[in-house]
Design a protein around this motif. Sequence first.
Motif, short mmCIF file in Angstrom:
data_model
loop_
_atom_site.label_atom_id
_atom_site.label_comp_id
_atom_site.label_asym_id
_atom_site.label_seq_id
_atom_site.Cartn_x
_atom_site.Cartn_y
_atom_site.Cartn_z
N MET A 139 -6.08 7.99 -7.92
CA MET A 139 -4.83 8.20 -7.20
C MET A 139 -4.47 9.68 -7.17
O MET A 139 -4.12 10.23 -6.15
CB MET A 139 -3.73 7.43 -7.96
CG MET A 139 -2.57 7.08 -7.10
SD MET A 139 -3.10 5.91 -5.85
CE MET A 139 -1.76 6.05 -4.75
N LEU A 186 -6.92 11.46 -5.07
CA LEU A 186 -6.62 11.22 -3.66
C LEU A 186 -5.48 12.12 -3.20
O LEU A 186 -5.54 12.73 -2.13
CB LEU A 186 -6.25 9.75 -3.47
CG LEU A 186 -6.00 9.30 -2.04
CD1 LEU A 186 -7.25 9.45 -1.20
CD2 LEU A 186 -5.52 7.86 -2.01
N LEU A 229 -0.91 5.14 5.35
CA LEU A 229 -1.26 4.63 4.02
C LEU A 229 -0.46 3.37 3.71
O LEU A 229 -0.97 2.41 3.14
CB LEU A 229 -0.99 5.69 2.96
CG LEU A 229 -2.03 6.79 2.86
CD1 LEU A 229 -1.52 7.95 2.03
CD2 LEU A 229 -3.30 6.23 2.22
N ARG A 230 0.81 3.39 4.09
CA ARG A 230 1.67 2.23 3.84
C ARG A 230 1.11 1.02 4.57
O ARG A 230 1.12 -0.10 4.06
CB ARG A 230 3.09 2.51 4.33
CG ARG A 230 3.84 3.47 3.50
CD ARG A 230 4.34 2.84 2.21
NE ARG A 230 5.52 2.02 2.43
CZ ARG A 230 5.62 0.76 2.05
NH1 ARG A 230 4.61 0.16 1.48
NH2 ARG A 230 6.72 0.08 2.26
N GLY A 266 -1.45 -0.89 2.96
CA GLY A 266 -1.05 -1.59 1.76
C GLY A 266 -0.74 -0.74 0.56
O GLY A 266 -0.69 -1.24 -0.55
N ALA A 267 -0.51 0.56 0.76
CA ALA A 267 -0.06 1.36 -0.37
C ALA A 267 1.36 0.94 -0.70
O ALA A 267 2.19 0.81 0.21
CB ALA A 267 -0.11 2.84 -0.02
N THR A 268 1.65 0.69 -1.96
CA THR A 268 3.01 0.29 -2.33
C THR A 268 3.91 1.51 -2.31
O THR A 268 3.43 2.64 -2.38
CB THR A 268 3.04 -0.31 -3.75
OG1 THR A 268 2.60 0.71 -4.65
CG2 THR A 268 2.12 -1.51 -3.87
N PRO A 269 5.23 1.27 -2.21
CA PRO A 269 6.14 2.42 -2.25
C PRO A 269 5.89 3.28 -3.49
O PRO A 269 5.96 4.50 -3.43
CB PRO A 269 7.52 1.77 -2.30
CG PRO A 269 7.34 0.44 -1.69
CD PRO A 269 5.94 0.00 -2.02
N GLN A 272 3.05 3.75 -5.03
CA GLN A 272 1.84 4.56 -4.83
C GLN A 272 2.12 5.73 -3.91
O GLN A 272 1.65 6.84 -4.13
CB GLN A 272 0.71 3.70 -4.27
CG GLN A 272 0.07 2.80 -5.31
CD GLN A 272 -0.98 1.88 -4.71
OE1 GLN A 272 -0.76 1.30 -3.65
NE2 GLN A 272 -2.09 1.75 -5.38
N LEU A 276 1.70 9.59 -4.63
CA LEU A 276 0.92 10.50 -3.78
C LEU A 276 1.76 11.70 -3.38
O LEU A 276 1.31 12.84 -3.45
CB LEU A 276 0.46 9.77 -2.52
CG LEU A 276 -0.80 8.94 -2.67
CD1 LEU A 276 -1.12 8.26 -1.34
CD2 LEU A 276 -1.95 9.84 -3.08
N VAL A 327 9.61 5.15 2.94
CA VAL A 327 9.27 4.09 2.02
C VAL A 327 9.75 2.75 2.57
O VAL A 327 9.19 1.72 2.27
CB VAL A 327 9.87 4.40 0.64
CG1 VAL A 327 9.72 3.23 -0.30
CG2 VAL A 327 9.18 5.62 0.07
#
Lengths: 762, 240, 180
Positions: free
Chosen positions: A1, A4, A222-223, A226-229, A231, A235, A307
Amino acid sequence: MIGLGIRLALSGGRGAIVGLGLTSLAVAIGTAVLLFALSFAPALADRDARTAWRDNLRPTTDAVDATLVLRIEDRVDDQLLTRIHVAPDGDPAAAPVPAGLPSLPEVGEAYVSPALARLMGDLPSDQLADRIGRVAGSVPDAYLASPDELVAVIGTEPEVLRAREPYAVTAFETDALALELPLIGVLILALAAIGALAPVAVFVATATRLSAARREMRLAALRLVGATPGQIARLAVVEALVVTSIGSLAGIVLFLVSRPLVARIPLDATTWWISSISPPMAAAVVMLLAVQVVGAIAALASMRRLVITPLGVQRRAAPSRPAAWRIIPLGLSLAALAASVALFRDPGLSEVERVGMIGGAFAAVIGAIAFAGPWLTVVVGSVLHRVARGAAALLAARRLSDEPRGSFGAIAGVIMAVFVASAFFTFTAFARLQAGSDVDPLLREGGIMAYPTGGSSLPSGIAETVGELDGVIMAVEVRSVALLEDGEFATDYGWVASCPDLVEVLGLVGASCAADGVNLLGSADLGGTYDVIPATAPSAGTAPRLGVEIRPDPSRALLELPADTRAYVPAFLLDPSAFAEPAGVERLPADVLYVGTDGSAAVGERVRTAVVAAAPDATVRLESERVAADSQFAEIGRIVGLGLIGTLTLAGCSLAVAVTTATLERRRQFVLLRSAGMAVGTLRSMILLQAGVPLAAVAIASALLGALVGSGILFVTSGVLVLPDATVVIVIGLSIAVAMAVVAMTLPPLERMTRPTSLRHE
Amino acid sequence: MTTYLAAAPTPVERAAPAPILVATDLKKRFGRTEALRGIDVTIGRGEIVAVMGPSGSGKSTLLHCLAGILRPDAGTVELEGRRIDTLGETERSKLRRSSFGFVFQFGQLVPELTALENVALPLLLDGVSRSDAEARAADWFPSLGIEGLEHRRPGDMSGGQSQRVAVARALVTGPTVVFADEPTGSLDSLAGEQVMELLSAAVASSETTVVVVTHEARVAAYAHREIVVRDGRISGVVAA
Amino acid sequence: MSIQHAVLGLLQEGPRHGYDLKHLVDRYFAPDRPVAFAQIYATLARLESRGRVALDAVERAEGPDRRRYAITEDGRHELVRWLDEPLAPEPHLQAALFTKVVLAILSGRDVTAIVDSERHAHLARMRELTALRRSAPVPIGLLADYALFHLEADLRWLELTAARVDDLRTNLKLSTEDHP
């Protein structure tokens, strides 16, 4: 993470690199400014510790085997020269020695600072070296306030010193005295630091926005996958940390690189040791960590809206229009400022509390300007909309009303700089008022006055000695006296001096001396028999006295003096011819020497050297110093001025970045407008109007506010009502002009950027 | 011509598949606009379903609600019998990356990352190590005809190539449902058909369900059946 | 174009003479290629023989006899059946599709229902063609593409028509009113 996040921050096209670079630069500048701010107090403390041995003199009452110390602030070559005359009091072997010196210098010998040694080599001895004596060694760097400092520790006869109220010291201190800056100076510096930081903050914010649109898109993508808030937040934080850590490192480098330059900025007529400009390690670490935290928080704050939805910007709710209540905090903070200014003289508050209060309120006003800005922009936009004629004005007006935050954000830096500038130019107007006020206004061009610092008198015959120097036209001794009538003080003090000589040396054009030698300068009403005693005599009983008989004459004319000097002159001037025995006047001590010269720099130094050689404690003031006088206020004004140049530069950078960003963001729209037949010229004038109209309007408002605030603070703290002079107008006009030039600089690429073919590769 | 084409094989009659994604009475409004006015949809395992309808009919909103991107104002969405509309944002994010894949019209690839990294992204977000994630991602490139593009940036690829990378990314986690919103919208006919061909071939073996929003009949022809949305309602439910 | 169904549709509004029918058919369905009188009378004869229309009245005026026809119950059933059943989706259905839409409007039916059922039928056929293209040799695949594009074009035209059905309805109503 984390990997990234770092990759996302560092990879990317040219635009991303530019964004990263600018943001890091902004953080670097901010970091460097903060490091300097943190270094200020330690640098002052270091300076005070280095000079404690001569500044923090503690006289002892039961002086046995002490060292007599007399410290004189002399001048040479327009610089401060500190002469420290020392002599053993009692057993020379037991007399304490200033730190860093092997022994007390012998009479006629001196230890000098390296800068003084160089200057002594450069100037003829009758201009400087004769004041100092033979050089026996040097004063080590550790005991000098700055590398340029002119210091001499001069061995002197104990009797000469004893006659001049010296300190008798049993030990030389190494602990510094408390900070000697006047409270108002500390206040101005504190406010300047706040004022300088605001544009830095704006620049950081603007530079962050440069890549914001791109980043928002990326994070929305990214969201979507499926990136969670959480994550996303991580980032964003990692990205921000990459930028702030690069920026902080660059800031440390910038700090180190610019430190030698900053060390050249004098405070208290003294430059700095480069090594002493170093922040306390713990505070610096905390500050650097705080920068990272603030950067991370800012990144999170800018992510807030994203978000909510992975659809990113598409479904972003339009932010509400700024309403008129945004002006309220400005009113409140101004009230708070007024209150803290009113409380400034409250004796129940400590210095720190008072300065902190005003500083806090001042910072609040700056914040409130930033907060009210968008609303003002809406107002400006709707006014422009009403008067708009062409397409450019219409589009600019609509953009201002619809995107007041972005539009104001672009100019916020300049607006704040203008506010701070106009406040501080009020301060510097005050500083100019203060500067030079300690030089006798009676001196005409090339004039010099000398007077003893301690309660002593000038040595007799000084006028002849000085009168024979090259370039000296005339030297006149003046004796300040009081009149006793039947043992009671009769009137204000007056002078005894040769009237025609004084008229000549002071250049009192048109003044004519009274035939009987009794000249009235003020409103004294003289008549009768008096005893003349020295005005400086500690008591009437022991002083030498001289009888004089003055014939009452109501028609006695006043000696005409230039209007602006009247406050500085005594009530009467008695020529020796007024006395029955003119030569007896010599028995009265001379306490002022007026010298008329050809005005060259060398003759000034020669007079100084001659006077000092005869009377070590004498102070010699040159008329030319009236202009050159380095009062603390002028210095503070100069520091603030330098700060303002930096501030305005930063503000200009923010503006350029913001305008470029806005143009990039609206590129598609511009291309389409051009495709639809809008001329590039119209686009250009639209951009100019959009930046220029609110800039001019809000800058003028903020300048007025700044001048008001500055005058208010000064009025309460020093009781002087100072209005900013024309510099304010010039500064603001210049700021606006420079800002518009900056905006105009971003225009040439507009044609290429908005060419209708340029969208093909998007 | 008809003679040649008359030989067209009738698509294999599918037995009614087990329902996997069931939405009941979905309602969603944006401000004053009622985007969905009560929609019931049942989608079976392994089905490819086309969502059609005029612009502004609410078809994209339906897709966003089914995919857990938007939360419906009313109604329920169940994935394999589990309510997903009531899940929190974090849970839905996890669901999106583990059970769903996405192919959108454009702007879905992260411009800073290479094609390979873009495909590996959902795995990375799921905590798979970078080397494993990129190895698994690389497996998809040959089957989607994008070998050799692994280290290109999205900006250096054609639209069709980008969309195939997006398909690879949608499939890399082995999702239960792939959602595609106008996946060929920005492509020409040939590139569009290639993308649909690859997508439908890729899901055929794995019983992956596909919901594709499109206004193109040729794209919809890759689906087993179509759902028509008009004014926020299902229109023309024709018994198969 | 199916003249039979066009005639049935026009008779649905009320009994008409062959002469009127010819002009109405020309006007609504074949403005660019007028039908022959003979074709109208042949169609009427065929419909009469199947019991879908019946002779309503014979008017004797100047010139030949004027026979007025009316639609029967059987005729109505046939019309509804035809409207409800999607056409076999093949390229170049324009004439038939157009007839259907106009008749649906004239008979006050929901046009979107026709569009939906046509779409369903079209997509079913397009699915077959898509599957064919996947398995067939390239030349056949290209022919399938040709068919797919034409079917898609028909569908898009139909959808556009559905979207503009209100305009069409107003326009048709106006022209029937000014031509009794």
